[in-house]
Design a protein around this motif. Sequence first.
Motif, PDB file in Angstrom:
ATOM      1  N   LEU A 130       6.622   7.677   6.849  1.00 26.74           N
ATOM      2  CA  LEU A 130       5.824   6.847   7.756  1.00 26.74           C
ATOM      3  C   LEU A 130       6.182   7.125   9.217  1.00 26.74           C
ATOM      4  CD1 LEU A 130       5.860   3.488   5.778  1.00 26.74           C
ATOM      5  CD2 LEU A 130       4.056   5.228   5.838  1.00 26.74           C
ATOM      6  N   THR A 131       7.440   7.426   9.483  1.00 21.12           N
ATOM      7  CA  THR A 131       7.855   7.758  10.846  1.00 21.12           C
ATOM      8  C   THR A 131       7.176   9.041  11.314  1.00 21.12           C
ATOM      9  OG1 THR A 131       9.984   6.661  10.543  1.00 21.12           O
ATOM     10  CG2 THR A 131       9.826   8.248  12.336  1.00 21.12           C
ATOM     11  N   VAL A 132       7.163  10.039  10.450  1.00 19.33           N
ATOM     12  CA  VAL A 132       6.532  11.319  10.794  1.00 19.33           C
ATOM     13  C   VAL A 132       5.037  11.131  11.044  1.00 19.33           C
ATOM     14  CG1 VAL A 132       5.909  13.590   9.857  1.00 19.33           C
ATOM     15  CG2 VAL A 132       8.247  12.741   9.640  1.00 19.33           C
TER      16      VAL A 132
ATOM     17  N   LEU B 189       0.852  -1.179   0.000  1.00 22.77           N
ATOM     18  CA  LEU B 189       0.000   0.000   0.000  1.00 22.77           C
ATOM     19  C   LEU B 189       0.893   1.236   0.000  1.00 22.77           C
ATOM     20  CD1 LEU B 189      -2.638  -1.032   2.689  1.00 22.77           C
ATOM     21  CD2 LEU B 189      -2.992  -0.856   0.234  1.00 22.77           C
ATOM     22  N   PRO B 190       1.386   1.633  -1.173  1.00 21.51           N
ATOM     23  CA  PRO B 190       2.262   2.807  -1.207  1.00 21.51           C
ATOM     24  C   PRO B 190       1.500   4.073  -0.829  1.00 21.51           C
ATOM     25  CG  PRO B 190       1.828   2.001  -3.439  1.00 21.51           C
ATOM     26  CD  PRO B 190       1.151   1.067  -2.488  1.00 21.51           C
ATOM     27  N   VAL B 191       2.113   4.855   0.035  1.00 15.71           N
ATOM     28  CA  VAL B 191       1.509   6.113   0.469  1.00 15.71           C
ATOM     29  C   VAL B 191       2.545   7.223   0.332  1.00 15.71           C
ATOM     30  CG1 VAL B 191      -0.201   5.102   2.028  1.00 15.71           C
ATOM     31  CG2 VAL B 191       2.069   5.623   2.881  1.00 15.71           C
ATOM     32  N   GLY B 192       2.078   8.390  -0.078  1.00 16.35           N
ATOM     33  CA  GLY B 192       2.979   9.512  -0.257  1.00 16.35           C
ATOM     34  C   GLY B 192       2.515  10.774   0.438  1.00 16.35           C
ATOM     35  N   ASN B 193       1.267  10.743   0.921  1.00 17.03           N
ATOM     36  CA  ASN B 193       0.745  11.897   1.654  1.00 17.03           C
ATOM     37  C   ASN B 193      -0.317  11.406   2.629  1.00 17.03           C
ATOM     38  OD1 ASN B 193      -1.839  11.813   0.234  1.00 17.03           O
ATOM     39  ND2 ASN B 193      -0.709  12.632  -1.524  1.00 17.03           N
ATOM     40  N   VAL B 194      -0.789  12.296   3.479  1.00 18.87           N
ATOM     41  CA  VAL B 194      -1.757  11.925   4.521  1.00 18.87           C
ATOM     42  C   VAL B 194      -3.050  11.397   3.914  1.00 18.87           C
ATOM     43  CG1 VAL B 194      -3.123  12.802   6.456  1.00 18.87           C
ATOM     44  CG2 VAL B 194      -0.737  13.502   6.204  1.00 18.87           C
ATOM     45  N   ALA B 195      -3.469  11.959   2.797  1.00 15.64           N
ATOM     46  CA  ALA B 195      -4.697  11.486   2.143  1.00 15.64           C
ATOM     47  C   ALA B 195      -4.558  10.029   1.715  1.00 15.64           C
ATOM     48  CB  ALA B 195      -5.039  12.374   0.957  1.00 15.64           C
ATOM     49  N   ASP B 196      -3.355   9.637   1.273  1.00 16.29           N
ATOM     50  CA  ASP B 196      -3.118   8.236   0.896  1.00 16.29           C
ATOM     51  C   ASP B 196      -3.266   7.312   2.094  1.00 16.29           C
ATOM     52  OD1 ASP B 196      -2.563   9.010  -1.721  1.00 16.29           O
ATOM     53  OD2 ASP B 196      -0.379   8.858  -1.490  1.00 16.29           O
ATOM     54  N   ILE B 197      -2.821   7.778   3.259  1.00 19.80           N
ATOM     55  CA  ILE B 197      -2.952   6.965   4.476  1.00 19.80           C
ATOM     56  C   ILE B 197      -4.430   6.759   4.788  1.00 19.80           C
ATOM     57  CG2 ILE B 197      -2.555   6.923   6.980  1.00 19.80           C
ATOM     58  CD1 ILE B 197       0.052   8.484   6.440  1.00 19.80           C
ATOM     59  N   GLU B 198      -5.183   7.859   4.768  1.00 20.18           N
ATOM     60  CA  GLU B 198      -6.627   7.773   5.034  1.00 20.18           C
ATOM     61  C   GLU B 198      -7.294   6.814   4.044  1.00 20.18           C
ATOM     62  OE1 GLU B 198      -8.389   9.441   7.393  1.00 20.18           O
ATOM     63  OE2 GLU B 198      -6.866  10.827   8.148  1.00 20.18           O
ATOM     64  N   GLU B 199      -6.947   6.934   2.775  1.00 20.28           N
ATOM     65  CA  GLU B 199      -7.559   6.099   1.737  1.00 20.28           C
ATOM     66  C   GLU B 199      -7.178   4.629   1.894  1.00 20.28           C
ATOM     67  OE1 GLU B 199      -7.532   5.574  -3.110  1.00 20.28           O
ATOM     68  OE2 GLU B 199      -7.021   7.525  -2.248  1.00 20.28           O
TER      69      GLU B 199
ATOM     70  N   THR C  41     -10.219   1.983   2.257  1.00 18.99           N
ATOM     71  CA  THR C  41     -10.520   1.086   1.135  1.00 18.99           C
ATOM     72  C   THR C  41      -9.939  -0.307   1.324  1.00 18.99           C
ATOM     73  OG1 THR C  41      -8.558   1.823  -0.070  1.00 18.99           O
ATOM     74  CG2 THR C  41     -10.630   3.005  -0.492  1.00 18.99           C
ATOM     75  N   ARG C  42      -9.468  -0.606   2.510  1.00 15.98           N
ATOM     76  CA  ARG C  42      -8.858  -1.923   2.711  1.00 15.98           C
ATOM     77  C   ARG C  42      -9.900  -3.019   2.522  1.00 15.98           C
ATOM     78  NH1 ARG C  42     -11.516  -1.885   6.992  1.00 15.98           N
ATOM     79  NH2 ARG C  42     -11.396  -3.253   8.760  1.00 15.98           N
ATOM     80  N   ASP C  43      -9.458  -4.139   1.993  1.00 14.70           N
ATOM     81  CA  ASP C  43     -10.374  -5.269   1.836  1.00 14.70           C
ATOM     82  C   ASP C  43      -9.938  -6.444   2.706  1.00 14.70           C
ATOM     83  OD1 ASP C  43      -8.102  -5.912   0.460  1.00 14.70           O
ATOM     84  OD2 ASP C  43      -9.104  -6.566  -1.356  1.00 14.70           O
ATOM     85  N   ARG C  44      -8.840  -6.277   3.429  1.00 16.13           N
ATOM     86  CA  ARG C  44      -8.372  -7.308   4.351  1.00 16.13           C
ATOM     87  C   ARG C  44      -7.944  -6.626   5.634  1.00 16.13           C
ATOM     88  NH1 ARG C  44      -5.043 -11.930   1.602  1.00 16.13           N
ATOM     89  NH2 ARG C  44      -5.352 -12.589   3.718  1.00 16.13           N
TER      90      ARG C  44
END
Length: 130
Positions: free
Chosen positions: A35-37, A6-16, A20-23
């Motif tokens: 991710l540390t921040v 689940l690549p994330v690059g901003n806070v919105a990606d984390i929320e999404e 939207t997780r299916d597991r």
Amino acid sequence: MTPIPLPVGNVADIEEAFATRDRDDGLVLMSDAFLTVNRVLINEKALQFRIPVVAGISQSGSLISYAPDIEDLFRRSASYVDKILRGASPADLPVQLPTKFQLIINLNTAKALNLTVPPTLLASADEVIE
């Protein structure tokens, strides 16, 4: 188990990623500056969605954290500083990998997720947060 990146690059990606997780098997949080921040937000979302987190960075909000011992890294870096100050070229110094790791288990998180941590795992932990 099948890893699902689940690549994330901003806070919105984390929320999404959580929305939207299916597991909901679990989340392995890799060691990364972004991710540390955002570890507090990630751990809050994980608790909200009842997802256990195993972190590759030292942090107390995850269920389990297994990461290099930061104090040991700083102690070992002092010898490099000494060598450089004595005239050694930084380019000539070998790259060193971490040799000491810390296992931290958060029993508060385990309780919130209704999980039982095996006694053998607790016995091998460097730190247990109660």
